[in-house]
Design a protein around this motif. Structure first.
Motif, mmCIF file in Angstrom:
data_model
loop_
_atom_site.group_PDB
_atom_site.id
_atom_site.type_symbol
_atom_site.label_atom_id
_atom_site.label_comp_id
_atom_site.label_asym_id
_atom_site.label_seq_id
_atom_site.Cartn_x
_atom_site.Cartn_y
_atom_site.Cartn_z
ATOM 1 N N TYR B 210 0.832 -1.215 0.000
ATOM 2 C CA TYR B 210 0.000 0.000 0.000
ATOM 3 C C TYR B 210 0.873 1.274 0.000
ATOM 4 C CZ TYR B 210 -4.055 -2.892 1.453
ATOM 5 O OH TYR B 210 -5.058 -3.820 1.536
ATOM 6 N N GLY B 211 2.211 1.109 0.009
ATOM 7 C CA GLY B 211 3.094 2.275 -0.021
ATOM 8 C C GLY B 211 3.104 3.054 1.285
ATOM 9 N N THR B 217 7.104 7.696 6.734
ATOM 10 C CA THR B 217 8.341 8.479 6.811
ATOM 11 C C THR B 217 8.065 9.941 6.462
ATOM 12 O OG1 THR B 217 9.542 6.502 6.147
ATOM 13 C CG2 THR B 217 10.751 8.587 6.023
ATOM 14 N N ASP B 218 7.320 10.143 5.374
ATOM 15 C CA ASP B 218 6.982 11.515 4.967
ATOM 16 C C ASP B 218 6.218 12.247 6.074
ATOM 17 O OD1 ASP B 218 8.119 10.843 2.592
ATOM 18 O OD2 ASP B 218 6.233 10.715 1.461
ATOM 19 N N LEU B 219 5.393 11.510 6.794
ATOM 20 C CA LEU B 219 4.583 12.123 7.860
ATOM 21 C C LEU B 219 5.383 12.312 9.146
ATOM 22 C CD1 LEU B 219 1.257 10.173 7.251
ATOM 23 C CD2 LEU B 219 1.493 12.665 7.117
ATOM 24 N N GLY B 220 6.660 11.905 9.123
ATOM 25 C CA GLY B 220 7.519 12.186 10.268
ATOM 26 C C GLY B 220 7.568 11.081 11.312
ATOM 27 N N VAL B 221 7.023 9.917 10.999
ATOM 28 C CA VAL B 221 7.105 8.810 11.958
ATOM 29 C C VAL B 221 8.526 8.256 11.949
ATOM 30 C CG1 VAL B 221 6.240 6.506 12.497
ATOM 31 C CG2 VAL B 221 4.682 8.244 11.592
ATOM 32 N N ARG B 222 9.043 7.964 13.129
ATOM 33 C CA ARG B 222 10.393 7.383 13.159
ATOM 34 C C ARG B 222 10.314 5.963 13.740
ATOM 35 N NH1 ARG B 222 12.910 8.911 18.608
ATOM 36 N NH2 ARG B 222 10.953 9.018 19.763
ATOM 37 N N LYS C 2 6.859 12.638 19.429
ATOM 38 C CA LYS C 2 6.773 12.435 17.986
ATOM 39 C C LYS C 2 6.320 11.005 17.676
ATOM 40 C CE LYS C 2 9.823 12.972 14.032
ATOM 41 N NZ LYS C 2 11.202 13.170 13.577
ATOM 42 N N PRO C 3 5.429 10.837 16.682
ATOM 43 C CA PRO C 3 4.992 9.475 16.333
ATOM 44 C C PRO C 3 6.156 8.534 16.108
ATOM 45 C CG PRO C 3 3.636 11.080 15.196
ATOM 46 C CD PRO C 3 4.695 11.854 15.937
ATOM 47 N N THR C 4 6.082 7.368 16.716
ATOM 48 C CA THR C 4 7.228 6.461 16.774
ATOM 49 C C THR C 4 6.754 5.013 16.658
ATOM 50 O OG1 THR C 4 8.302 8.010 18.281
ATOM 51 C CG2 THR C 4 9.193 5.758 18.229
ATOM 52 N N ILE C 5 7.557 4.198 16.008
ATOM 53 C CA ILE C 5 7.330 2.754 15.954
ATOM 54 C C ILE C 5 8.513 2.082 16.618
ATOM 55 C CG2 ILE C 5 7.120 0.750 14.421
ATOM 56 C CD1 ILE C 5 5.967 2.852 12.321
ATOM 57 N N PRO C 144 -0.473 9.735 11.176
ATOM 58 C CA PRO C 144 0.490 8.897 11.893
ATOM 59 C C PRO C 144 0.095 8.649 13.349
ATOM 60 C CG PRO C 144 1.364 11.116 11.592
ATOM 61 C CD PRO C 144 0.054 11.068 10.858
ATOM 62 N N GLY C 145 0.646 7.587 13.920
ATOM 63 C CA GLY C 145 0.392 7.240 15.319
ATOM 64 C C GLY C 145 1.603 6.537 15.909
#
Lengths: 228, 228, 228, 228, 228, 228
Positions: B210-211, B217-222, C2-5, C144-145
């Motif tokens: 689903y990309g 990443t673009d949304l800033g999730v790390r 910040k949204p994080t995984i 994001p979440g």
């Protein structure tokens, strides 16, 4: 007003209790003038649950099942426990251990305006229970309450010894002294419904044989062929 | 604004209605842009219930089922009754007698933003019903209402003749004129989902195909290896 | 903030996880001092559902299931997804495609404080799910979440790696470091309950062997023979 | 079905809109045959709030207020924003900044089947708002929706350009084309009520001048002197 | 797991606590990434109520306020009591006597996921309280609980010493160690909002200066002039 | 079971009724052993509402206020109408016209487990009303019911002639024959509370003078200095 346990209660005749159970909740409720029904949030733990019996009423503190233990002792075979709490609670006040104890004393079911747990066991035992919630939340045994006083359970007033009928449609309370009359009225209703069912099956319309066509016209309803 | 019963309604093509029923609620809802779903409190009376048909709409006073009787007369085989009340009610406005009458007239199901009763009978008859509540509470036949006017049922707008689809996931309304297009779109969606299912079964990640990895990443999730 | 995984989490020993699952929700909840239970609105999609596993936590925007896709990648076989939303939602955030993906990665169940769909498929797959609602309402993948941060799910605090136990009575959370101790305490409790069950079956009263008769007297409860 | 913003809508005459606002919700609702009322969970943010205006409808994703921004541009002075979400939400989608923007564009009020925040500011500004909840929960601007399409808001169907009336009793929707007729009917009703009020103040009984005494007798109600 | 009362807790700096209170719930919630908000059913007893302080957490049995008495002793001036119950309750666990005691010890407010009573007195005293319900239902002092352990209150996780901010919009929890950073971020946000407010007051559109016009186009939203 | 209107009811002594009203809901509820309280969803239409009087009970069909008209005739000055419906309803069954009629007949307040409307007028008239909802939804006058029979209102059993006390904390029912004793007990309680208040104001702890410190120790609660 002091917490009290009443040991003996009057009961309706066994024949009326059995008859009311066979008739079912919807028919009994109609036959007694559409009164006595508990709120629809009272649901059976398993769909096939059915019960009829004499109410032994229990009023507990929220989150405290001590008075259920006290109530079992004063029950007779054929009784149904009707449990309420001083204020709203969904805690699991009743589970498989209490069901085993109930069965050992001939208690035939539980109506509880709170929660129950061990529902897989209750289902396996075929012990019929109607409750507001399923919850594993444990309870204490700390605060006194009442057994066999008038209570309000799920919106219905219950006197000790009233007849309780439960099935898939919910729970209805029949005042003890009305049990015979209601059973008779309900049986007549059922017979009449049987005839109605046959006519409806044939395609006759309730609109016609309940006389609603004329009534609707009198009330000013108009029939039109299409939306325009 | 006067209470009215409309006798004839337009209907979608039988083929589209059948196709939508086969596709099921979730797929149809997605295919029409995630619109038309009734609120999730609408539950089937038995888990295997499934229906699709043309909506005959009924607007009743709370606690009054007179207009359901009036509606049955104007139904054609394959129709689904869609019943609402002027204000919120959980009363048992429909039971086994009305179900017998419905079946005699070819009505294939009931959607009711209120209560039903005789649920054991409805299940035994395999008459599919979605309702907000199960309640034995009896109703009167006293106040006029409407048949086949636009209604709001469980949060969804329904026009007479719209296609109603119900299954274990709830109830969705397809505007009559969109029935063919939605059925086609839903079938395409289903075919695509079949391929997705095969890839997921193989262990591919939705994150990848689903990309979403890039999007996150673009949304800033790390991503971090561990909490510290 | 910040949204994080978070990719890796600690887990309890497989033996303790299995033991807790065998013991069931009510017993485990009691054994850890009546803590950790999720709210009773969390219900299994099918009655026989049972699960135990390590929590991978997911915090999503309401109506958005993007982070569930992200979470699947970081799961290990035996994990249970525990999904919450930033604010209350009943949308159908999980369905058969995600269940297929979960199974491909060894995920053994889902706990979600929101809605699910494709419940007939989930039941047919025997993929155990506890949710607040069944809803076909589709969701987006836009906001994001978090994955594997502490969350509150259905009123219970959950840390990544905590042990989740679900059955017909609901869902309970066991803190990871307590898993062994709770399993042991629960097994002792179960053994004790077995003895209690035998005595109750024999007709002994909880009133007596829990010492409640004296307690009730001390608390001022009086027994009377009849209402008069 | 594609997300769309409709720039221009028809509106009712300013005189009718003003008249309906002066008449108030209860009178208008009665005058149009007891239809069009939103659910009673819609409450004003401050008790003295009153509004009447033309509906600009907005359909948003839950937790996402992007379409409210889009809607403000297409509003004319005297309009009322009517905001719904695809599925139920209580998030605070509207606060003092949006109220400042609304006021700058002549928008006279907000009806929202979701939450609002900054309620102290809204009250200080005397910007009238009816909502399902007060919540500080922040929202995103990520998912497209619709402006000026038919919506269902708090159980009532609303077309763009319908007249919205709100006061302490709730919110009612008057179809645009009925606005004049309803205003006239409501004024007649009000005049009649004024006479009724005078008679009731004098001690006359509704039982008598509504003809209910005879009706009750006809319906089989009996009067008895005391309970025994 | 044994019931415990923790006497001393860490607290945030007084300056940060005061600053967060001045900023208000909505701004603080946004500034910390839209986290930490309690459910919107938490409402102030009087509209002008405002508070900020350090959380002393209390976990009680439902219908039992014994642990609130225990908690008062360990409070310092400037603390806020945060009270939860083991399972859901609306009982009136706190009234004017406890408020008098709180004030004597410098406690500045109460957050309770249950009920309160004597609300006229609380208002007259200007003692700020946020609760789920107003109820006169009396409580007992029978079952032990916890003071100053992590709790979940109205859906939010609270650690002892976290900063609690309450106003007309609800209640938000700021983790103690984040208090300074959040206060700074919130002040920056407020300054920015001031500029936004001025532009909106001038008639500029959020659609433009948030860049939403382009975003909507990118997302496929189309503008049309009228419904046809 | 036939619909009936009972013309005369017994009443408590005026002095006791007045005294109970002065004492207020919370104190009266405590003084009668924490019984008789209606559910907390019963809220006053305006915050300063207070009432005490003798219950005239009314049982209506949902959405039908005919029996309220019938009840007014049998009221005496000082009575309070207590209105319930056969099944749950939030319709606006009572508004300013009925309030004018009530006042003309000396009726001092309304308790209704349903909705009311014209709340701005009721507030302006200072006619005290407690209801479950505010709703403009209009009602019919079509279905018979009962006046002055035992009812369940908002979870509390009410006999005609019982004393009703309402204030900002809710509504409590005092059995008629207990009115004097409860008033006396409540006055004693109030006097005692006055002394408690003085001690608490001085900084004494409930923990000490209720003897809770020892009780907590006996129950196994431990005090620790800090979380570690």
């Amino acid at each position: 007003m002091k917490p009290t346990i009443v040991r003996t209660i009057p009961r309706a005749a066994a024949g009326a209790i059995r008859a009311l159970g066979d008739l079912g909740v919807a028919t009994v409720h109609e036959a007694q003038g559409r009164t006595g029904l508990m709120r629809p949030f009272m649901r059976p733990v398993y769909p096939a649950a059915r019960v009829s019996g004499s109410a032994v009423t229990v009023s507990c503190a929220p989150g405290d099942n001590m008075m259920i233990h006290a109530a079992i002792e004063v029950c007779a075979p054929g009784d149904v426990l009707v449990v309420t709490t001083f204020s709203e609670s969904t805690d699991g006040m009743f589970g498989d251990l209490l069901a085993v104890s109930c069965r050992a004393h001939g208690i035939v079911g539980l109506i509880i305006d709170a929660g129950v747990r061990d529902t897989a066991d209750l289902t396996a035992m075929a012990f019929p229970v109607w409750s507001k919630a399923v919850s594993a939340q444990g309870t204490v045994k700390a605060t006194p309450g009442w057994v066999n006083v008038p209570v309000v359970c799920a919106g219905a007033a219950v006197q000790p010894g009233d007849v309780i009928v439960g099935d898939a449609d919910g729970v209805v309370v029949v005042p003890r002294l009305d049990a015979d009359a209601v059973a008779t009225a309900a049986q007549e209703r059922l017979a009449k419904e049987e005839k109605t069912r046959a006519r409806l099956k044939n395609g006759e319309l309730g609109l016609d044989f309940y006389g609603l066509r004329q009534k609707l016209t009198d009330l000013g309803v108009r029939w039109v062929d299409s939306a325009e």
